[in-house]
Design an enzyme around this catalytic site. Sequence first.
Site, short mmCIF file in Angstrom:
data_model
loop_
_atom_site.label_atom_id
_atom_site.label_comp_id
_atom_site.label_asym_id
_atom_site.label_seq_id
_atom_site.Cartn_x
_atom_site.Cartn_y
_atom_site.Cartn_z
N THR A 127 0.82 -1.21 0.00
CA THR A 127 0.00 0.00 0.00
C THR A 127 0.86 1.26 0.00
O THR A 127 1.95 1.28 0.59
CB THR A 127 -0.99 0.01 1.20
N TYR A 130 -2.48 -1.47 10.62
CA TYR A 130 -2.68 -2.21 9.37
C TYR A 130 -1.57 -1.86 8.37
O TYR A 130 -0.93 -2.74 7.80
CB TYR A 130 -4.06 -1.90 8.76
N HIS A 131 -1.38 -0.55 8.12
CA HIS A 131 -0.35 -0.15 7.14
C HIS A 131 1.04 -0.63 7.59
O HIS A 131 1.88 -0.97 6.77
CB HIS A 131 -0.36 1.37 6.95
N LYS A 158 1.94 -4.04 6.57
CA LYS A 158 2.38 -4.11 5.17
C LYS A 158 3.87 -3.78 5.05
O LYS A 158 4.57 -4.32 4.21
CB LYS A 158 1.56 -3.16 4.30
N SER A 172 -0.99 3.60 10.46
CA SER A 172 -1.91 2.74 11.22
C SER A 172 -1.21 1.40 11.41
O SER A 172 -0.23 1.10 10.72
CB SER A 172 -3.23 2.51 10.46
N1 USQ Z 1 -11.12 10.07 4.76
C1 USQ Z 1 -11.97 11.16 4.94
N2 USQ Z 1 -13.30 10.91 5.13
C2 USQ Z 1 -13.82 9.65 5.13
C3 USQ Z 1 -12.95 8.55 4.95
C4 USQ Z 1 -11.60 8.80 4.77
O1 USQ Z 1 -11.54 12.32 4.93
O2 USQ Z 1 -15.04 9.51 5.33
C5 USQ Z 1 -9.68 10.32 4.52
C6 USQ Z 1 -8.76 9.59 5.48
O3 USQ Z 1 -8.57 10.30 6.68
C7 USQ Z 1 -7.50 9.41 4.64
C8 USQ Z 1 -8.03 9.31 3.19
O4 USQ Z 1 -9.37 9.80 3.23
O5 USQ Z 1 -6.72 10.55 4.72
C9 USQ Z 1 -8.05 7.89 2.66
O6 USQ Z 1 -8.78 7.07 3.55
P1 USQ Z 1 -9.39 5.65 3.12
O7 USQ Z 1 -10.24 5.18 4.26
O8 USQ Z 1 -10.02 5.73 1.77
O9 USQ Z 1 -8.06 4.78 2.93
P2 USQ Z 1 -7.11 4.03 3.97
O10 USQ Z 1 -7.67 3.91 5.35
O11 USQ Z 1 -5.76 4.65 3.86
O12 USQ Z 1 -7.09 2.55 3.40
C10 USQ Z 1 -7.50 2.19 2.10
C11 USQ Z 1 -7.72 0.68 2.08
C12 USQ Z 1 -6.41 -0.01 2.37
C13 USQ Z 1 -5.35 0.47 1.39
C14 USQ Z 1 -5.23 1.99 1.42
C15 USQ Z 1 -4.30 2.58 0.40
O13 USQ Z 1 -8.72 0.32 3.04
O14 USQ Z 1 -6.59 -1.43 2.32
O15 USQ Z 1 -4.11 -0.10 1.71
O16 USQ Z 1 -6.52 2.56 1.14
S1 USQ Z 1 -3.45 4.02 1.00
O17 USQ Z 1 -4.44 4.96 1.56
O18 USQ Z 1 -2.72 4.61 -0.08
O19 USQ Z 1 -2.57 3.56 2.06
#
Ligand code: USQ
Length: 383
Positions: A144, A181-182, A185, A179
Amino acid sequence: MRVLILGGDGYLGWPTAMAFAAKSHEVCLVDNYLRRRIAMETESEALIPTPNLNERARIFESATGIRLHVEIADCADYALLSRIVRDFDPEAIIHYAEQPSAPYSMIGFQEANLTLRNNLGVTFNIIWAVLEHAPQCHIIKLGTMGEYGTPNIDIEEGWIEIEHHGRKDKFLYPRQAGSLYHTTKVLDTDLLWFYVRTYRLRVTDLMQGPVYGLSTAQADLDERLLPNFHYDDIFGTVVNRFLVQTVAGIPLTVYGRGGQTRGYLNLNDTLQCVELAATHPSEPGQLRIFNQFTEQFTVNDLADTVKRAAHGLGIEVAVESIPNPRKELEEHYYNPRHSGLIELGLQPHYLTEKVLTDMLQRVLPYRDRIDRKRIMPRVRWAG
Ligand code: USQ
């Protein structure tokens, strides 16, 4: 090619399996329904009902005439996984078999422990099953972009050359995840890199950003073949959540200031990237790393684009900043490279208003199934 897909019941695993099968690869899927179980335990089930994996495989077979092999098994059980790898003798393993939710991993000890043990244990078992039974097999690991965090310098594709006191060497690019989780990875990456350099495994690590989408060529054959589509605060990713919030008439939940920038991609581009990796395997002793996303934007930009697409359909939605449940920078520099997959032939599908409009139209018939209690964040990063 014989392709073993671990985590084959997941948001990405299921459409990946159908896409490979449609291209005449022989596909075996393994899953133990961990995500379904923990989604039920946390009251976070998907919006659209999805039949179980054996049923989905039967529906796919009656729609296409193509048979998928399904194994309901826990990849954290070495005896089971090793037997599957020995019998199927895969040329590629696509490893999605991890607890994928950052918020879930931050609930408390039990959830953190499950995430750590499952994710590391499965990666370790895959490594050993390949060493023992299929040493030429190419492991494609879903990493990720969140492993890198948001450093104040450009993010390279996995590796960085460092000059120190007049000497140079190449290292894994620094990783500092936000996090548990991350962080699992990140630990996966270190584990794989140790076995690659010591035992000459062939590995590709796909550093993926948040994925959005529902529709794929095969999923569109029958509504029951759609991927699991989560909109809750635990398993839903931000684009999918904003679309469901729009349909439910709930203001879009921007966490904090909304300047968080991430690299996003369409589900169809995940399918392309994984296929490109599989058909262009790494060499023995190579850990190849790609940053897997097609475009980047802030959460505020995303909310504005969703708002505009909704307006085009006659739906007015508000955008609301709410206290950020996570510990993350809300304004930051972000410049990751992502040219490797483009060089292999990736043709990006961008997040246009039309893409969002199509998704909104697919979600609208399920409006009555939206549970409003699952929208606001229920998990906070403590401390
Ligand atoms: N966010 C908001 N509002 C929301 C949900 C999320 O502002 O209602 C923000 C979060 O704070 C974050 C961003 O949007 O800054 C992305 O959040 P996300 O929930 O879409 O993504 P994340 O928790 O990082 O995890 C997801 C997948 C995970 C994958 C990751 C890729 O669940 O499996 O590894 O995206 S990455 O984000 O590039 O690490």
